[in-house]
Design a protein around this motif. Structure first.
Motif, PDB file in Angstrom:
ATOM      1  N   ILE A  56       0.856  -1.182   0.000  1.00  0.00           N
ATOM      2  CA  ILE A  56       0.000   0.000   0.000  1.00  0.00           C
ATOM      3  C   ILE A  56       0.896   1.236   0.000  1.00  0.00           C
ATOM      4  CG2 ILE A  56      -1.795   1.269   1.243  1.00  0.00           C
ATOM      5  CD1 ILE A  56      -2.887  -1.404   0.501  1.00  0.00           C
ATOM      6  N   GLU A  57       0.633   2.142  -0.911  1.00  0.00           N
ATOM      7  CA  GLU A  57       1.351   3.417  -0.957  1.00  0.00           C
ATOM      8  C   GLU A  57       0.380   4.531  -0.608  1.00  0.00           C
ATOM      9  OE1 GLU A  57       3.982   4.397  -4.264  1.00  0.00           O
ATOM     10  OE2 GLU A  57       3.647   2.347  -4.974  1.00  0.00           O
ATOM     11  N   LEU A  58       0.735   5.298   0.426  1.00  0.00           N
ATOM     12  CA  LEU A  58      -0.073   6.431   0.852  1.00  0.00           C
ATOM     13  C   LEU A  58       0.766   7.690   0.818  1.00  0.00           C
ATOM     14  CD1 LEU A  58      -1.791   5.022   4.088  1.00  0.00           C
ATOM     15  CD2 LEU A  58      -2.686   5.004   1.766  1.00  0.00           C
ATOM     16  N   THR A  76       4.776   3.806   2.808  1.00  0.00           N
ATOM     17  CA  THR A  76       4.588   2.533   2.107  1.00  0.00           C
ATOM     18  C   THR A  76       4.653   1.412   3.138  1.00  0.00           C
ATOM     19  OG1 THR A  76       5.668   3.425   0.151  1.00  0.00           O
ATOM     20  CG2 THR A  76       5.465   1.045   0.274  1.00  0.00           C
ATOM     21  N   GLN A 109      -4.355   7.420  -1.288  1.00  0.00           N
ATOM     22  CA  GLN A 109      -3.780   6.132  -1.662  1.00  0.00           C
ATOM     23  C   GLN A 109      -3.376   6.214  -3.117  1.00  0.00           C
ATOM     24  OE1 GLN A 109      -6.251   2.678  -1.132  1.00  0.00           O
ATOM     25  NE2 GLN A 109      -4.653   1.286  -1.809  1.00  0.00           N
ATOM     26  N   GLU A 111      -2.305   4.299  -6.497  1.00  0.00           N
ATOM     27  CA  GLU A 111      -2.369   3.012  -7.192  1.00  0.00           C
ATOM     28  C   GLU A 111      -2.069   3.266  -8.666  1.00  0.00           C
ATOM     29  OE1 GLU A 111      -5.506   0.111  -5.398  1.00  0.00           O
ATOM     30  OE2 GLU A 111      -6.432   2.089  -5.531  1.00  0.00           O
ATOM     31  N   ASN A 115      -5.070   8.161  -7.941  1.00  0.00           N
ATOM     32  CA  ASN A 115      -4.969   8.612  -6.550  1.00  0.00           C
ATOM     33  C   ASN A 115      -6.371   8.645  -5.967  1.00  0.00           C
ATOM     34  OD1 ASN A 115      -2.212   9.010  -6.829  1.00  0.00           O
ATOM     35  ND2 ASN A 115      -2.435  11.162  -7.331  1.00  0.00           N
ATOM     36  N   LEU A 118      -8.527   8.917   0.776  1.00  0.00           N
ATOM     37  CA  LEU A 118      -9.100   8.029   1.786  1.00  0.00           C
ATOM     38  C   LEU A 118      -9.734   8.800   2.933  1.00  0.00           C
ATOM     39  CD1 LEU A 118      -6.289   5.332   2.103  1.00  0.00           C
ATOM     40  CD2 LEU A 118      -8.403   5.205   0.781  1.00  0.00           C
TER      41      LEU A 118
END
Length: 133
Positions: A56-58, A76, A109, A111, A115, A118
């Motif tokens: 997960i990349e935030l 991450t 987030q 992906e 983007n 959240l």
């Protein structure tokens, strides 16, 4: 945090932070990092629970009262599906501020090229500046 049920209790939530700053007469830095240890807790639903583990990349963006981004923190981590929801506790050592007013902490987030926002957490900063020689 309860290790058996993964429940968490929130005792000290902040909506407003009052900061006393001492600055030298010649200091003009518009952004100041305030050391303030706190946690940002995010909970969201898993859309595809068939994936056991995923990276997960935030990004956590701090937006000032003029809606300008004054700080971005990339995060991450590897998450494993445990039901339909995922909770992340992010420990932060401080917060960038520029002026008094209403701020927004936006959690995004990433992906690929997409983007997804959240969470958006509003808070107020009140700065009292004292100019020294």
């Amino acid at each position: 945090k309860d290790a058996e049920s993964f429940s968490v209790s929130f005792i000290n939530l902040f909506e407003k932070l009052t900061v006393n700053l001492e600055q030298k007469d010649n200091e003009t830095s518009p952004i100041v990092f305030i050391p303030y240890k706190h946690e940002l807790v995010i909970c969201w639903q898993i859309q595809d629970s068939s994936i056991d583990k995923r990276e997960i990349e935030l990004e956590v963006h701090v937006l000032d009262p003029s809606n300008n981004s004054i700080g971005t923190m990339p995060i991450t981590f590897e998450a494993s599906a445990q039901g339909k929801t995922l909770r992340v506790n992010i420990r932060l050592d401080g917060i960038p501020v520029s002026t008094s007013g209403d701020y927004l902490m936006k959690v995004v987030q990433k992906e690929g090229q997409d983007n997804t926002v959240l969470s958006e957490i509003p808070f107020e900063i009140e700065i009292h500046r004292k100019v020294t020689a």
